[in-house]
Design a protein around this motif. Structure first.
Motif, PDB file in Angstrom:
ATOM      1  N   VAL A 616      -6.775 -13.921   0.488  1.00  0.00           N
ATOM      2  CA  VAL A 616      -6.112 -13.387   1.681  1.00  0.00           C
ATOM      3  C   VAL A 616      -7.077 -12.405   2.332  1.00  0.00           C
ATOM      4  CG1 VAL A 616      -4.085 -12.187   2.579  1.00  0.00           C
ATOM      5  CG2 VAL A 616      -3.872 -13.613   0.538  1.00  0.00           C
ATOM      6  N   PRO A 617      -7.785 -12.807   3.354  1.00  0.00           N
ATOM      7  CA  PRO A 617      -8.790 -11.926   3.976  1.00  0.00           C
ATOM      8  C   PRO A 617      -8.184 -10.611   4.453  1.00  0.00           C
ATOM      9  CG  PRO A 617      -9.001 -14.182   4.781  1.00  0.00           C
ATOM     10  CD  PRO A 617      -7.733 -14.125   3.998  1.00  0.00           C
ATOM     11  N   GLY A 618      -8.901  -9.521   4.180  1.00  0.00           N
ATOM     12  CA  GLY A 618      -8.471  -8.211   4.651  1.00  0.00           C
ATOM     13  C   GLY A 618      -7.313  -7.605   3.900  1.00  0.00           C
ATOM     14  N   LEU A 619      -6.881  -8.241   2.805  1.00  0.00           N
ATOM     15  CA  LEU A 619      -5.688  -7.779   2.092  1.00  0.00           C
ATOM     16  C   LEU A 619      -5.877  -6.394   1.487  1.00  0.00           C
ATOM     17  CD1 LEU A 619      -2.868  -8.219   0.884  1.00  0.00           C
ATOM     18  CD2 LEU A 619      -3.948  -9.466  -0.997  1.00  0.00           C
ATOM     19  N   LEU A 620      -7.024  -6.153   0.849  1.00  0.00           N
ATOM     20  CA  LEU A 620      -7.236  -4.869   0.174  1.00  0.00           C
ATOM     21  C   LEU A 620      -7.132  -3.709   1.148  1.00  0.00           C
ATOM     22  CD1 LEU A 620      -7.886  -3.407  -2.440  1.00  0.00           C
ATOM     23  CD2 LEU A 620     -10.308  -3.726  -1.961  1.00  0.00           C
ATOM     24  N   GLU A 621      -7.679  -3.876   2.339  1.00  0.00           N
ATOM     25  CA  GLU A 621      -7.630  -2.821   3.335  1.00  0.00           C
ATOM     26  C   GLU A 621      -6.194  -2.502   3.726  1.00  0.00           C
ATOM     27  OE1 GLU A 621      -9.538  -5.418   3.116  1.00  0.00           O
ATOM     28  OE2 GLU A 621     -11.214  -5.400   4.508  1.00  0.00           O
ATOM     29  N   VAL A 622      -5.370  -3.551   3.851  1.00  0.00           N
ATOM     30  CA  VAL A 622      -3.973  -3.356   4.230  1.00  0.00           C
ATOM     31  C   VAL A 622      -3.222  -2.629   3.116  1.00  0.00           C
ATOM     32  CG1 VAL A 622      -1.836  -4.532   4.902  1.00  0.00           C
ATOM     33  CG2 VAL A 622      -4.035  -5.390   5.694  1.00  0.00           C
ATOM     34  N   ILE A 623      -3.483  -3.019   1.858  1.00  0.00           N
ATOM     35  CA  ILE A 623      -2.832  -2.357   0.719  1.00  0.00           C
ATOM     36  C   ILE A 623      -3.152  -0.870   0.714  1.00  0.00           C
ATOM     37  CG2 ILE A 623      -2.818  -2.176  -1.810  1.00  0.00           C
ATOM     38  CD1 ILE A 623      -3.330  -5.217  -1.884  1.00  0.00           C
ATOM     39  N   LEU A 624      -4.391  -0.534   1.016  1.00  0.00           N
ATOM     40  CA  LEU A 624      -4.841   0.854   0.927  1.00  0.00           C
ATOM     41  C   LEU A 624      -4.311   1.746   2.051  1.00  0.00           C
ATOM     42  CD1 LEU A 624      -8.529   0.240  -0.148  1.00  0.00           C
ATOM     43  CD2 LEU A 624      -6.816   1.446  -1.495  1.00  0.00           C
ATOM     44  N   SER A 625      -3.871   1.139   3.144  1.00  0.00           N
ATOM     45  CA  SER A 625      -3.536   1.999   4.288  1.00  0.00           C
ATOM     46  C   SER A 625      -2.197   1.698   4.941  1.00  0.00           C
ATOM     47  CB  SER A 625      -4.638   1.878   5.351  1.00  0.00           C
ATOM     48  OG  SER A 625      -4.781   0.537   5.784  1.00  0.00           O
ATOM     49  N   ARG A 626      -1.549   0.592   4.603  1.00  0.00           N
ATOM     50  CA  ARG A 626      -0.328   0.213   5.305  1.00  0.00           C
ATOM     51  C   ARG A 626       0.881   0.238   4.379  1.00  0.00           C
ATOM     52  NH1 ARG A 626      -1.725  -2.761   9.911  1.00  0.00           N
ATOM     53  NH2 ARG A 626      -3.708  -1.957  10.716  1.00  0.00           N
ATOM     54  N   THR A 627       2.058  -0.002   4.974  1.00  0.00           N
ATOM     55  CA  THR A 627       3.306  -0.047   4.212  1.00  0.00           C
ATOM     56  C   THR A 627       3.436  -1.384   3.499  1.00  0.00           C
ATOM     57  OG1 THR A 627       4.578  -0.997   6.021  1.00  0.00           O
ATOM     58  CG2 THR A 627       4.376   1.404   5.970  1.00  0.00           C
ATOM     59  N   ILE A 628       4.384  -1.452   2.576  1.00  0.00           N
ATOM     60  CA  ILE A 628       4.603  -2.711   1.864  1.00  0.00           C
ATOM     61  C   ILE A 628       5.065  -3.796   2.825  1.00  0.00           C
ATOM     62  CG2 ILE A 628       6.962  -2.088   1.190  1.00  0.00           C
ATOM     63  CD1 ILE A 628       6.521  -3.705  -1.392  1.00  0.00           C
ATOM     64  N   GLU A 629       5.810  -3.419   3.860  1.00  0.00           N
ATOM     65  CA  GLU A 629       6.237  -4.417   4.844  1.00  0.00           C
ATOM     66  C   GLU A 629       5.030  -4.979   5.590  1.00  0.00           C
ATOM     67  OE1 GLU A 629       9.785  -5.010   8.054  1.00  0.00           O
ATOM     68  OE2 GLU A 629       8.841  -3.027   7.981  1.00  0.00           O
ATOM     69  N   GLN A 630       4.058  -4.120   5.888  1.00  0.00           N
ATOM     70  CA  GLN A 630       2.858  -4.593   6.568  1.00  0.00           C
ATOM     71  C   GLN A 630       1.985  -5.434   5.638  1.00  0.00           C
ATOM     72  OE1 GLN A 630       1.851  -0.583   7.830  1.00  0.00           O
ATOM     73  NE2 GLN A 630       1.875  -1.246   9.969  1.00  0.00           N
ATOM     74  N   VAL A 631       1.992  -5.088   4.353  1.00  0.00           N
ATOM     75  CA  VAL A 631       1.299  -5.935   3.375  1.00  0.00           C
ATOM     76  C   VAL A 631       1.938  -7.314   3.357  1.00  0.00           C
ATOM     77  CG1 VAL A 631       0.795  -6.248   0.915  1.00  0.00           C
ATOM     78  CG2 VAL A 631       0.585  -3.978   1.939  1.00  0.00           C
ATOM     79  N   TYR A 632       3.269  -7.316   3.343  1.00  0.00           N
ATOM     80  CA  TYR A 632       4.028  -8.568   3.321  1.00  0.00           C
ATOM     81  C   TYR A 632       3.718  -9.429   4.544  1.00  0.00           C
ATOM     82  CZ  TYR A 632       8.221 -11.381   4.314  1.00  0.00           C
ATOM     83  OH  TYR A 632       9.081 -12.381   4.658  1.00  0.00           O
ATOM     84  N   THR A 633       3.743  -8.832   5.727  1.00  0.00           N
ATOM     85  CA  THR A 633       3.496  -9.610   6.940  1.00  0.00           C
ATOM     86  C   THR A 633       2.057 -10.088   7.020  1.00  0.00           C
ATOM     87  OG1 THR A 633       3.184  -7.516   8.131  1.00  0.00           O
ATOM     88  CG2 THR A 633       5.338  -8.563   8.300  1.00  0.00           C
ATOM     89  N   HIS A 634       1.148  -9.311   6.457  1.00  0.00           N
ATOM     90  CA  HIS A 634      -0.258  -9.736   6.437  1.00  0.00           C
ATOM     91  C   HIS A 634      -0.426 -10.977   5.554  1.00  0.00           C
ATOM     92  CE1 HIS A 634      -4.635  -9.143   6.758  1.00  0.00           C
ATOM     93  NE2 HIS A 634      -4.678  -9.500   5.494  1.00  0.00           N
ATOM     94  N   ILE A 635       0.241 -10.980   4.406  1.00  0.00           N
ATOM     95  CA  ILE A 635       0.190 -12.150   3.513  1.00  0.00           C
ATOM     96  C   ILE A 635       0.889 -13.332   4.176  1.00  0.00           C
ATOM     97  CG2 ILE A 635       0.779 -13.036   1.223  1.00  0.00           C
ATOM     98  CD1 ILE A 635       0.959 -10.072   0.330  1.00  0.00           C
ATOM     99  N   LEU A 636       2.015 -13.049   4.814  1.00  0.00           N
ATOM    100  CA  LEU A 636       2.807 -14.084   5.464  1.00  0.00           C
ATOM    101  C   LEU A 636       1.976 -14.848   6.494  1.00  0.00           C
ATOM    102  CD1 LEU A 636       5.849 -14.922   5.283  1.00  0.00           C
ATOM    103  CD2 LEU A 636       6.208 -13.560   7.335  1.00  0.00           C
ATOM    104  N   LYS A 637       1.132 -14.120   7.194  1.00  0.00           N
ATOM    105  CA  LYS A 637       0.298 -14.719   8.235  1.00  0.00           C
ATOM    106  C   LYS A 637      -0.656 -15.752   7.638  1.00  0.00           C
ATOM    107  CE  LYS A 637      -2.752 -12.018  10.044  1.00  0.00           C
ATOM    108  NZ  LYS A 637      -3.375 -10.939  10.836  1.00  0.00           N
ATOM    109  N   THR A 638      -1.096 -15.506   6.374  1.00  0.00           N
ATOM    110  CA  THR A 638      -2.017 -16.440   5.717  1.00  0.00           C
ATOM    111  C   THR A 638      -1.287 -17.586   5.032  1.00  0.00           C
ATOM    112  OG1 THR A 638      -3.595 -14.658   5.333  1.00  0.00           O
ATOM    113  CG2 THR A 638      -3.823 -16.615   3.952  1.00  0.00           C
TER     114      THR A 638
END
Length: 1129
Positions: A616-638
């Motif tokens: 999942v490209p860019g996932l680590l960056e999202v985990i480090l700085s965003r909410t769990i909902e934003q992590v979820y939507t980032h994964i969802l996009k992939t």
């Protein structure tokens, strides 16, 4: 005396007694041979071999067979030639057995008749054979004649085949060959010679699970003392029945076989398949043949299962008189108590030894009172006393004897010597390194673990056997084993005793083990896989887990977005240790705010990619700085692009900034109107700036410096270098010296409540660090400033070159505030609240009038250094944790963002000169500027190191390291260095060529500190708890073990007030501040702050400034012993 002489002596006394029983455990009755029959058959074989074998000098004969009724006669027949027997396992991989045959240069091999086809098929094309059948003996003699096949290449194949297992294999204590190799010596007086006629009894090879298989040649003189002494300890008589539990390739089989045959006792042999069937085996041993002496590995004993052990093996009416356990860690006492019936009278022994000094070295009889109900539960079973002729020593890392304390075992003796691989002669009394560590207490050795089983996890040293012992103590665990899978995951394999709930099991383990010892995963298995030696097969367990992962990938197909959300929450709780918490997770929860850290973020990242079965490209960056909902939507996009309902990033950013004092976004790069219409301050301040990792920026603006084309240089070196000393006028230096004198008188009169000097805690600081007995320095709290939230940013210290301006510390915190603090007094000069938390460390502008800092709200703030007022804010598209760096020649500021870009900003014109996309990875760390050549270096969480042209923003070169880069690159005129979470420090030339990599035992989040005052040494920390010093060639100069992980960057400094020593300041995450001698790595001083520390220290003179997670910024005074009372410490 030789083994065969001892057997013949017993046979003359007990010729009619039964020597060997063979039970196939089927409908056929067991068969037996008397001693007379065994000797008769052996004599026939001896005559045959003497006729057909040329045995000038030493003679070694291979024996390719399964255990059976004839086995004792075959072995005795070979020994009487005289020759050494060399067992070859028919079930071993052909490449391994061929390697053994070739390495031993075996000319003759006896093959069991019904195994001939298997033997020939397994070695087809590798050598040709001439054969002769042995009448009535069930054997055929093969004479090897090596073909033109390149057998050496086959040996190379073995090396390559077994080499990879070094990393993942976990050697067990006991019969393990260790790496020490003696140089081959010319035969001469005073040496044991492998070529002496009749000297060798047998030749073995190790399993190869921890490296290339080793050949071990064992003389009679080495093994005979073992047989004599253990017969005496076990009190073996002609009435005993022993079991041949070990395979012939495992040297304890020699003890089992010859203790029986030299005592007039009987030896029971069963087929290998029966050993794998607990019910059949227990019936044969204890119901049919009434075995009295059993020698086994603990794993082999566990294969019976708790029920059979309790009801049969260690029952009240068992036939078993002696149980001797060895080859692996002895079972924990509570487990042994649960197995042993109260009325059981079996004597239990702990055996210890290594194959290099075959077979056993020590023996300990467990006292009967240990098994009483009221005996203390913390009793550790010792290894016991050395056996006859054996010398056992415990040595520390320097080779000195350890009488009390911890060290490594060495084993040897005047005649207890074996020949390893190509050794021809060995000095008498040679001591072999074991790789096993013990604690010596009251003259007893207690086993601590193998060197191979020591791992570093979450920055803590840990022996995986501790986890295994804790798991064995749980009632729901029948048997278990632990592996350190690919040196990344701690896996607990469990054979359950009944219903086993993974969550409950992990909760039970959490009650008795520290967090770093809790397994990453628990895997249920039906039984423990064993090696042919009866030990846990670690390589097979790793294969099981590998297959488990593949199966999980196949089975983890998500049915939709809803299931993804549920499983993501489970992983979140699992990684953070909240599985027992039944409450839901807030959609606004941020991983780092919920108890996570960088290391746990990596684990969470791995688990998610395992769940979805793809990157999942860019996932680590999202985990480090965003909410769990934003992590979820980032994964969802992939994973489920059709279900993606993400809001446009630009709109989200605009909404985020909509409440920011009414500011509007303008221009391509989102420039904001300043809070007030400011002109660039025309005055230029001469100053010295100090920041983490010995980054120095010295700007001395004289009239000559004001010329249009003048340039200044970035100084990445200690202040005390002559090149920097001239930048400070004598009056400035004098004022600072005077300041030190004034401090002695005024330090207790500071009135700021937030920053009041905390002398009351000094005693506690020193007491907590009293273990550093050689320290010459004490550290006292000069002041501390309350920021109201964690301080992870590192301080920026500015030393003005004017008497009337005091030195300042600039630092931000999670409370959204930026503080400017008086370095001498600790008084707050100004405080500015920004839009979100601050982890970025501040940077000073070229003119000295501005401080630049990044923020979680995605903005880069340019603040006036004098009062904190906003000069300009620049908008990026994501969180800014990166710290800025200024180019002293152009005044441009370079900073990275989690939006995966590097920016070049002109803070005077308030424009972005260029921005560079860093190819799929957030820029967490800080850029590094090189003057010669003129490069800016930047690293990403995608594992990319880039060299960029600072003027144009064009890429010059790039290198992909494969793992995230949290560390910031640092450079000197020769090279650029960076740490990586793969545990390495990498060094590159300025042209992009990798020069070397330096390995540690944990992820490297610390940035390297390169100092010119110490001949270009490189200092950095690792999660393995060590502070390292290496030279620019990548060679270790010294390392110092701290009390926890070292996240921050060390700082080199020197002060006339501190005896002009070159010192190194470093901080471990548990809050311990270390002052080390930069040359030797010895501790000069230490203090303990009351909170975790992820900030990096900065030192000026005898002051040290660092942030802490207890919400405070600390300034510590360094005092030489004896000055403590004078300064009020």
């Amino acid at each position: 005396m030789t083994l065969q002489e001892m057997v013949n002596q017993a046979a003359s006394l007990y010729s009619d007694r039964k020597a060997v029983w063979f039970d196939q455990c089927n409908d056929e009755p067991p068969t037996f041979y008397t001693y007379a029959t065994v000797v008769k058959l052996a004599t026939e074989l001896t005559a045959f071999l003497q006729k057909h074998c040329s045995h000038q000098g030493k003679c070694e004969i291979g024996l390719y067979c399964y255990p059976g009724i004839n086995l004792p006669s075959w072995i005795l027949g070979i020994l009487q030639v005289p020759a050494a027997y060399s067992p070859i396992d028919p079930d071993a991989p052909p490449v391994l057995s061929t390697y053994f045959i070739r390495k031993c240069n075996l000319r003759y091999i006896l093959v069991e008749n019904d195994k001939i086809k298997k033997f020939q098929m397994s070695h087809v094309g590798w050598f040709s054979c001439n054969s002769s059948a042995v009448e009535h003996m069930g054997l055929t003699l093969f004479q090897t004649s090596w073909s033109h096949t390149d057998v050496n290449s086959q040996a190379d194949n073995v090396n390559s085949k077994y080499e990879p297992f070094k990393a993942m294999g976990n050697s067990q204590p006991g019969n393990t060959v260790c790496p020490e190799q003696l140089k081959v010596k010319t035969s001469g007086g005073g040496y044991m010679d492998v070529g002496q006629k009749c000297s060798l009894a047998y030749v073995l090879h190790t399993s190869g699970t921890t490296g290339t298989p080793k050949i071990v040649r064992v003389p009679h003189k080495c093994i005979v003392p073992n047989i004599h002494h253990l017969k005496s300890i076990f009190e073996v008589t002609q009435d005993d029945m022993l079991f041949l539990a070990s395979p012939l390739t495992f040297d304890p089989s020699v003890v089992e076989l010859f203790i029986a045959l030299t005592s007039g006792a009987s030896i029971l042999v069963v087929p290998n398949t029966v050993k794998m069937m607990p019910l059949e085996l227990s019936a044969a041993l204890f119901r049919h043949h009434h075995v009295t002496v059993l020698q086994a590995t603990p794993t082999l004993l566990r294969r019976f299962g708790a029920h059979i052990i309790k009801s049969t093996v260690l029952s009240a009416d068992t036939s078993l008189r002696v149980l001797a356990l060895g080859g692996e860690t002895f079972p924990i006492l509570s487990l042994l108590k649960s197995w042993k019936h109260q009325e059981n009278r079996t004597s239990i022994f702990n055996l210890y030894g290594i194959t290099e000094v075959s077979s056993w070295a020590t023996c300990y009889k467990i006292p009967e009172e240990v098994f009483s109900a009221d005996f203390r539960t913390d009793f550790s079973v010792p290894l016991g006393s050395p056996l006859l002729g054996t010398t056992v020593e415990v040595r520390d890392d320097n080779g000195s004897a350890v009488l009390e304390g911890e060290g490594q075992i060495f084993i040897g003796g005047e005649e207890r010597i074996c020949f390893l691989d190509d050794e021809i002669t060995v000095p008498p009394g040679t001591m072999r390194e074991t790789g096993d560590f013990v604690r010596v207490q009251n003259a007893q050795m207690v086993f601590l673990g193998r060197k191979d089983n020591q791992i570093k996890r979450h920055g803590k040293r840990f022996n995986i056997e501790c986890l295994q012992q804790a798991a064995e103590d749980l009632c729901q665990v029948e048997a278990c084993a632990v592996t350190w899978y690919q040196q990344e995951k701690l896996i607990l394999f469990v054979v359950p005793s009944g219903d086993l709930e993974e969550r409950e099991t992990l909760q039970e383990l959490q009650k008795c083990l520290p967090a770093h010892a809790i397994p990453d995963e628990l895997v249920r298995i039906k039984s423990l896989p064993l090696t042919s030696h009866g030990k846990v097969d670690i390589s097979e367990l790793n294969k099981i887990y590998h297959n488990h992962l593949n199966s999980r990938r196949r089975d983890s197909k998500l049915n939709g977005a809803e299931e993804l959300w549920e499983r993501l929450q489970y992983l979140w709780k699992s990684v953070l240790g909240f599985l027992g918490d039944s409450s839901g997770i807030s959609r606004d929860a941020v991983f780092l705010h919920s108890g996570g850290d960088s290391l746990k973020a990596l684990q969470f990242y791995d688990e998610i990619e395992m769940l979805v079965g793809r990157a999942v490209p860019g996932l680590l960056e999202v985990i480090l700085s965003r909410t769990i909902e934003q992590v979820y939507t980032h994964i969802l996009k992939t994973v489920f692009p059709d279900e993606d309902q993400l809001i446009n990033n630009d709109n989200a950013l605009k909404r985020k900034l909509s409440g920011n004092n009414g500011e509007e976004i303008h221009g391509k790069y989102g420039k904001l109107k300043s809070e007030r219409n400011l002109e660039v301050v025309p005055g230029l301040i001469s100053f010295l700036a100090l920041s983490r990792g010995n980054h120095f920026l010295s700007m001395n603006f004289t009239k000559s410096l004001m010329q249009p084309h003048n340039t200044a240089q970035v100084r990445v070196e200690p202040l005390q270098q002559p090149s920097l000393l001239h930048l400070a006028t004598p009056s400035i230096m004098k004022s600072h010296v005077q300041g030190h004198e004034m401090e002695k008188n005024r330090i207790l009169t500071v009135t700021s409540n937030a920053n009041k000097t905390d002398w009351s805690s000094v005693q506690q600081l020193q007491a907590e660090c009293s273990h550093v007995t050689t320290a010459e320095l004490t550290l006292c709290i000069r002041w501390k400033s309350n920021t109201r939230k964690c301080v992870d940013a590192s301080p920026l210290v500015i030393i003005p070159f004017k008497d009337e301006i005091s030195a300042s510390v600039y630092v931000g915190s999670h409370s959204h505030t930026m503080q400017a603090i008086d370095l001498d007094l600790g008084e707050i000069k100004w405080e500015k609240t920004l839009g979100d938390r601050i982890e970025s460390s501040a940077c000073i502008s070229r003119c000295g009038n501005f401080v630049i800092v990044g923020c979680y709200d995605g903005l880069v703030y340019v603040l006036q250094s004098s009062d904190g007022e906003t000069h300009w804010t620049f908008v990026t598209e994501d969180t800014v944790k990166s710290s800025a760096v200024v180019d002293p020649s152009s005044g441009l500021v370079y900073i990275g963002s989690h939006d995966q870009h590097l920016y070049a900003l002109d803070i005077y014109k308030k424009v972005c000169i260029w921005k560079l996309h860093c190819e799929g990875g957030a820029v967490f760390s800080s850029p590094c500027l090189s003057s010669f050549p003129h490069h800016v270096y930047v690293a990403t969480l995608g594992g990319l190191l880039l060299a960029v042209n600072p003027v144009t923003g064009n890429k010059i070169w790039k290198s992909f390291l494969g793992k995230p880069l949290f560390s910031s690159p640092h450079c000197n005129e020769k090279c650029v260095c960076i740490g990586c979470v793969d545990g390495n420090l990498y060094c590159y030339t300025h042209s992009g060529e990798k020069v070397w990599q330096f390995p540690t035992n944990g992820p490297v989040f610390s940035s390297p500190c390169i100092s010119t005052s110490t001949k270009q040494e490189i200092f950095f920390g690792s999660h393995d708890r060590f502070i390292y010093c290496c030279n620019t060639e990548g060679n270790l100069l010294w390392k110092f073990e701290a009390t926890s992980s070292v996240y921050g960057t060390p700082f080199v400094f020197q002060s006339d007030d501190l005896k002009n020593k070159i010192l190194l300041a470093a901080v471990s995450t548990d809050g311990t501040v270390w002052i080390l001698n930069a040359k030797s790595g010895t501790a000069e001083g230490v203090a303990k702050l009351p909170g975790e520390v992820f900030s990096s220290p900065v030192a000026w003179g005898r002051k040290l400034v660092v942030g802490c997670r207890n919400d405070y910024v600390y300034c510590l005074d360094l005092c030489i012993m004896g000055e403590k009372e004078q300064q009020g410490c």
